[in-house]
Design a protein around this motif. Structure first.
Motif, PDB file in Angstrom:
ATOM      1  N   LEU A   1       3.102  -1.137   3.968  1.00 47.94           N
ATOM      2  CA  LEU A   1       2.728   0.262   3.792  1.00 47.94           C
ATOM      3  C   LEU A   1       3.963   1.125   3.661  1.00 47.94           C
ATOM      4  N   THR A   2       4.017   1.947   2.629  1.00 46.20           N
ATOM      5  CA  THR A   2       5.090   2.924   2.460  1.00 46.20           C
ATOM      6  C   THR A   2       4.465   4.306   2.288  1.00 46.20           C
TER       7      THR A   2
ATOM      8  N   ASP B   1      -5.769  11.166  14.296  1.00 46.07           N
ATOM      9  CA  ASP B   1      -6.942  10.301  14.347  1.00 46.07           C
ATOM     10  C   ASP B   1      -7.300   9.760  12.964  1.00 46.07           C
ATOM     11  N   VAL B   2      -7.198  10.609  11.949  1.00 50.68           N
ATOM     12  CA  VAL B   2      -7.478  10.172  10.580  1.00 50.68           C
ATOM     13  C   VAL B   2      -6.529   9.048  10.177  1.00 50.68           C
ATOM     14  N   ALA B   3      -5.239   9.245  10.434  1.00 52.07           N
ATOM     15  CA  ALA B   3      -4.254   8.246  10.024  1.00 52.07           C
ATOM     16  C   ALA B   3      -4.414   6.944  10.796  1.00 52.07           C
ATOM     17  N   LEU B   4      -4.683   7.016  12.093  1.00 54.52           N
ATOM     18  CA  LEU B   4      -4.898   5.806  12.880  1.00 54.52           C
ATOM     19  C   LEU B   4      -6.152   5.073  12.404  1.00 54.52           C
ATOM     20  N   TYR B   5      -7.193   5.827  12.090  1.00 53.29           N
ATOM     21  CA  TYR B   5      -8.421   5.206  11.573  1.00 53.29           C
ATOM     22  C   TYR B   5      -8.151   4.508  10.244  1.00 53.29           C
ATOM     23  N   LEU B   6      -7.375   5.147   9.386  1.00 55.71           N
ATOM     24  CA  LEU B   6      -7.059   4.537   8.092  1.00 55.71           C
ATOM     25  C   LEU B   6      -6.196   3.293   8.252  1.00 55.71           C
ATOM     26  N   LEU B   7      -5.264   3.330   9.203  1.00 56.08           N
ATOM     27  CA  LEU B   7      -4.487   2.123   9.487  1.00 56.08           C
ATOM     28  C   LEU B   7      -5.408   0.982   9.906  1.00 56.08           C
ATOM     29  N   GLU B   8      -6.359   1.292  10.774  1.00 55.74           N
ATOM     30  CA  GLU B   8      -7.299   0.266  11.239  1.00 55.74           C
ATOM     31  C   GLU B   8      -8.143  -0.254  10.082  1.00 55.74           C
ATOM     32  N   ARG B   9      -8.645   0.664   9.248  1.00 58.16           N
ATOM     33  CA  ARG B   9      -9.554   0.287   8.163  1.00 58.16           C
ATOM     34  C   ARG B   9      -8.851  -0.410   7.013  1.00 58.16           C
ATOM     35  N   GLU B  10      -7.679   0.091   6.640  1.00 54.01           N
ATOM     36  CA  GLU B  10      -7.012  -0.380   5.440  1.00 54.01           C
ATOM     37  C   GLU B  10      -5.950  -1.444   5.696  1.00 54.01           C
ATOM     38  N   VAL B  11      -5.373  -1.469   6.887  1.00 52.12           N
ATOM     39  CA  VAL B  11      -4.304  -2.435   7.173  1.00 52.12           C
ATOM     40  C   VAL B  11      -4.807  -3.454   8.194  1.00 52.12           C
ATOM     41  N   SER B  12      -4.907  -3.083   9.454  1.00 52.47           N
ATOM     42  CA  SER B  12      -5.487  -3.973  10.465  1.00 52.47           C
ATOM     43  C   SER B  12      -5.629  -3.234  11.783  1.00 52.47           C
TER      44      SER B  12
ATOM     45  N   VAL C   1       2.354   8.754  11.653  1.00 49.23           N
ATOM     46  CA  VAL C   1       1.516   7.607  12.004  1.00 49.23           C
ATOM     47  C   VAL C   1       1.597   6.535  10.923  1.00 49.23           C
ATOM     48  N   LEU C   2       1.433   6.946   9.670  1.00 46.97           N
ATOM     49  CA  LEU C   2       1.457   5.977   8.575  1.00 46.97           C
ATOM     50  C   LEU C   2       2.845   5.353   8.412  1.00 46.97           C
ATOM     51  N   ALA C   3       3.883   6.177   8.560  1.00 49.14           N
ATOM     52  CA  ALA C   3       5.251   5.660   8.434  1.00 49.14           C
ATOM     53  C   ALA C   3       5.564   4.669   9.552  1.00 49.14           C
ATOM     54  N   ALA C   4       5.038   4.929  10.754  1.00 46.73           N
ATOM     55  CA  ALA C   4       5.256   4.001  11.858  1.00 46.73           C
ATOM     56  C   ALA C   4       4.544   2.679  11.610  1.00 46.73           C
ATOM     57  N   GLY C   5       3.435   2.737  10.881  1.00 43.35           N
ATOM     58  CA  GLY C   5       2.689   1.522  10.598  1.00 43.35           C
ATOM     59  C   GLY C   5       3.371   0.598   9.611  1.00 43.35           C
ATOM     60  N   GLY C   6       4.251   1.164   8.771  1.00 44.14           N
ATOM     61  CA  GLY C   6       4.915   0.354   7.753  1.00 44.14           C
ATOM     62  C   GLY C   6       5.686  -0.827   8.307  1.00 44.14           C
TER      63      GLY C   6
ATOM     64  N   MET D   1       0.845  -1.196   0.000  1.00 43.27           N
ATOM     65  CA  MET D   1       0.000   0.000   0.000  1.00 43.27           C
ATOM     66  C   MET D   1       0.881   1.246   0.000  1.00 43.27           C
ATOM     67  N   LEU D   2       0.654   2.129  -0.961  1.00 38.30           N
ATOM     68  CA  LEU D   2       1.430   3.368  -1.054  1.00 38.30           C
ATOM     69  C   LEU D   2       0.566   4.553  -0.649  1.00 38.30           C
ATOM     70  N   ALA D   3       1.028   5.283   0.357  1.00 39.58           N
ATOM     71  CA  ALA D   3       0.364   6.514   0.783  1.00 39.58           C
ATOM     72  C   ALA D   3       1.194   7.703   0.331  1.00 39.58           C
ATOM     73  N   GLN D   4       0.576   8.644  -0.353  1.00 36.09           N
ATOM     74  CA  GLN D   4       1.252   9.863  -0.777  1.00 36.09           C
ATOM     75  C   GLN D   4       0.625  11.040  -0.031  1.00 36.09           C
ATOM     76  N   VAL D   5       1.468  11.762   0.698  1.00 34.63           N
ATOM     77  CA  VAL D   5       1.021  12.925   1.464  1.00 34.63           C
ATOM     78  C   VAL D   5       1.393  14.174   0.676  1.00 34.63           C
ATOM     79  N   VAL D   6       0.407  14.978   0.350  1.00 32.92           N
ATOM     80  CA  VAL D   6       0.579  16.100  -0.575  1.00 32.92           C
ATOM     81  C   VAL D   6       1.130  17.345   0.119  1.00 32.92           C
ATOM     82  N   LEU D   7       2.068  17.993  -0.551  1.00 34.54           N
ATOM     83  CA  LEU D   7       2.571  19.298  -0.134  1.00 34.54           C
ATOM     84  C   LEU D   7       2.210  20.335  -1.195  1.00 34.54           C
ATOM     85  N   PHE D   8       1.836  21.522  -0.768  1.00 30.60           N
ATOM     86  CA  PHE D   8       1.655  22.666  -1.667  1.00 30.60           C
ATOM     87  C   PHE D   8       2.115  23.901  -0.913  1.00 30.60           C
TER      88      PHE D   8
END
Length: 214
Positions: free
Chosen positions: A34-35, A178-189, A22-27, A1-8
């Motif tokens: 997850l990357t 909270d968003v990232a932790l929820y996504l980890l739960e929903r998309e990974v485990s 959060v997402l990087a720690a989940g990898g 799973m590839l997560a891209q965090v946008v910068l502008f």
């Protein structure tokens, strides 16, 4: 799973760093399933945040065809305040400048691609709404921006996290955790989400509002 965090230009640093960490720690906990990358519409470059002189480096271009998750932050600047909205350092002005780049087209491509989830933190949902990409869809943002979110066509929800399937939105800046932790739960485990939650010593706040709930 590839997560891209946008910068502008003018992004809010905490909107980016909280979900990124959060997402990087989940990898590693998910055995490399997850990357995470920092990206921009233009590709690799130094991207100035809205808090000078802090910047972050995008290492790649936002590529909806390659990503499984795209995280969109809000901006850091003066809060909306009537006539002050037009100041160059106001959040609406910063978001409007982002709309003048190649980012909206890439975000539309992201939302149109089956299987890809777009997540936002704080004003990231307002950016999508201003681009006309989430008209009629439930979303949340910073409490001071909910009226603007509704005015831009979204259905503004008073919740910490809103799950509308392929669109997951978070409220104020700290909701990125909270968003990232929820996504980890929903998309990974749930196990991976729980281990990261324990690692960073953060307990998620609020109930997730879901469009699919009975």
């Amino acid at each position: 799973m590839l997560a891209q965090v946008v910068l502008f230009d003018g992004f809010d640093p905490l909107d980016v760093v909280a979900p990124y960490e959060v997402l990087a720690a989940g990898g590693p906990i998910a055995d490399g399933a997850l990357t995470v990358e920092l990206v921009s519409a233009e590709g690799a470059r130094e991207v100035p945040s809205g808090i000078s002189p802090l910047s972050l480096r995008a290492t790649a271009r936002l590529e909806p065809a390659r990503a499984d998750l795209v995280v969109v932050p809000g901006a850091s600047g003066r809060l909306p305040d009537g006539d002050q909205d037009t100041r160059e350092d106001s959040i609406p002005a910063i978001l409007a400048r982002a709309l003048g780049t190649g980012l909206p087209a890439l975000l539309k491509e992201s939302l149109d691609r089956p299987g890809l989830t777009v997540a936002t933190v704080c004003g990231g949902s307002l950016l999508l709404a201003m681009a006309g990409l989430i008209t009629g869809r439930p979303a949340t943002t910073h409490h001071l921006g909910r009226d603007a979110l509704a005015a831009a066509g979204a259905v503004a929800i008073d919740a910490r996290v809103v799950d509308d399937g392929d669109l997951v939105t978070g409220a104020a800046v700290t909701s990125g955790l909270d968003v990232a932790l929820y996504l980890l739960e929903r998309e990974v485990s749930p196990r991976v989400a729980h281990e990261v939650e324990t690692l960073i010593a953060h307990e998620r706040r609020g109930t997730v509002w879901s469009a699919g709930a009975a």
